[in-house]
Enzyme design. Structure first.
Site, mmCIF file in Angstrom:
data_model
loop_
_atom_site.group_PDB
_atom_site.id
_atom_site.type_symbol
_atom_site.label_atom_id
_atom_site.label_comp_id
_atom_site.label_asym_id
_atom_site.label_seq_id
_atom_site.Cartn_x
_atom_site.Cartn_y
_atom_site.Cartn_z
ATOM 1 N N THR A 115 0.916 -1.266 -0.065
ATOM 2 C CA THR A 115 -0.076 0.053 0.079
ATOM 3 C C THR A 115 0.789 1.190 -0.047
ATOM 4 O O THR A 115 2.119 1.135 0.577
ATOM 5 C CB THR A 115 -1.011 -0.070 1.052
ATOM 6 N N THR A 130 1.342 4.550 1.375
ATOM 7 C CA THR A 130 2.142 4.987 2.421
ATOM 8 C C THR A 130 3.094 4.178 3.149
ATOM 9 O O THR A 130 4.228 4.449 3.556
ATOM 10 C CB THR A 130 0.976 5.514 3.634
ATOM 11 N N CYS A 131 2.630 2.969 3.264
ATOM 12 C CA CYS A 131 3.552 1.833 3.880
ATOM 13 C C CYS A 131 4.913 1.519 3.091
ATOM 14 O O CYS A 131 6.050 1.442 3.709
ATOM 15 C CB CYS A 131 2.651 0.741 4.155
ATOM 16 N N SER A 132 4.513 1.495 1.773
ATOM 17 C CA SER A 132 5.640 1.381 0.985
ATOM 18 C C SER A 132 6.698 2.487 0.707
ATOM 19 O O SER A 132 7.788 2.457 0.479
ATOM 20 C CB SER A 132 5.211 0.980 -0.493
#
Length: 227
Positions: free
Chosen positions: A111, A113-115
Site C-alpha cells: 500500500t 504510505t506503507c511502501s
C-alpha cells in the site's frame, strides 16, 4: 471553549436524534458541516439506544487499544520466509525478551504510505535506532508470509527491518488494534491500524497509535525523538 463545544455538540445531538437511522458516516459529515473546524476535535460520536449522539470532550479524541504503556506484550506467533522460501516462525517473546525492540504495524503490504514512507523511514533510521540500543526492528502486517517476502524484495531492503506476517491477525487482535476495511472498494478485510511501539523486555514503554491508517505519529523519527 469547552462550554461552547458542549453547547454546540448538544444542539448537534438533538438534531441527529430525530433520525435514528443516521449512519456513522452520515453523522460525521453532518458534524463537519455543523461544528466549527476548531471544535471538531472536541466532540466524539457515541451510539445510544435512540440513535447517534455527540458528547464534548476536554481534549481531542485519542486512538485506543487493549494494550497500553506499562503492559506486557501478548505473546503470538509471526511468520516469514527464509532465503530458501521455507516458512519460519518467531514469537513476540523471542523478539522482545531481554531486548529493546521497536515494533511497528502497517495496514497492508504494497500500500502507498506503507511502501513509500513508513517502512523506508525505519530502514533509513535503522542505524540510528541501533546506536540508541534498539536490538530488534520489526514491521508487522496482516498479510501472509509470501506477500511479505515479495514486498521486501520489491522494496529492495535487507535485514535492517524484519517484515513479519501476522496472517491470521492473532497479534493484532490481542493488541486490540484491528482496522476493518471490508467495506472499502478494494476489500482489504480486517487489517491492523498503523502504530509504532517501543518495548523493553516485552514491556511497552512507548505506544504511538494512529487513527486507522493515518501516518502522523508512528514514524522512525517519532521513536528516535523518544529515546
Amino acid at each position: 471553549m469547552a462550554a461552547m463545544a458542549a453547547t454546540t455538540a448538544s444542539l448537534t445531538a438533538s438534531k441527529l436524534l430525530r433520525f435514528p437511522s443516521t449512519s456513522l458516516a452520515s453523522a460525521a459529515r453532518f458534524q463537519s458541516l455543523t461544528l466549527p473546524r476548531r471544535l471538531l476535535s472536541l466532540s466524539k460520536p457515541l451510539r445510544s439506544g435512540r440513535g447517534l449522539r455527540f458528547i464534548a470532550s476536554a481534549s481531542p479524541s485519542i486512538a485506543t487499544a487493549s494494550i497500553s504503556v506499562g503492559d506486557k506484550l501478548p505473546d503470538a506467533t509471526l511468520s516469514y520466509l527464509d532465503s530458501e522460501d521455507k516458512v519460519q516462525t518467531v514469537s513476540i517473546s523471542d523478539l522482545t525478551k531481554g531486548k529493546k525492540a521497536v515494533l511497528f504495524a502497517v495496514p497492508g503490504a504494497f500500500t502507498p504510505t506503507c511502501s513509500l514512507k513508513h517502512v523506508p523511514g525505519f530502514v533509513e533510521k535503522a542505524g540510528e535506532l541501533r546506536a540508541k540500543g534498539v536490538d530488534t526492528i520489526a514491521c508487522v502486517s496482516v498479510n501472509d508470509a509470501f506477500v511479505m517476502k515479495a514486498w521486501k524484495e520489491n522494496l529492495k531492503i535487507g535485514d535492517e527491518v524484519l517484515l513479519l506476517s501476522d496472517g491470521n491477525g492473532e497479534f493484532t487482535r490481542a493488541l486490540g488494534v484491528e482496522l476493518d476495511l471490508r467495506d472499502k472498494p478494494v476489500g482489504l478485510g480486517v487489517r491492523s491500524r498503523r502504530y509504532s511501539l517501543l518495548a523493553e523486555d516485552g514491556v511497552v514503554k512507548l505506544l504511538n497509535l494512529e487513527e486507522g491508517g493515518a501516518f502522523t505519529i508512528s514514524s522512525a523519527d517519532d521513536i528516535l525523538n523518544a529515546l
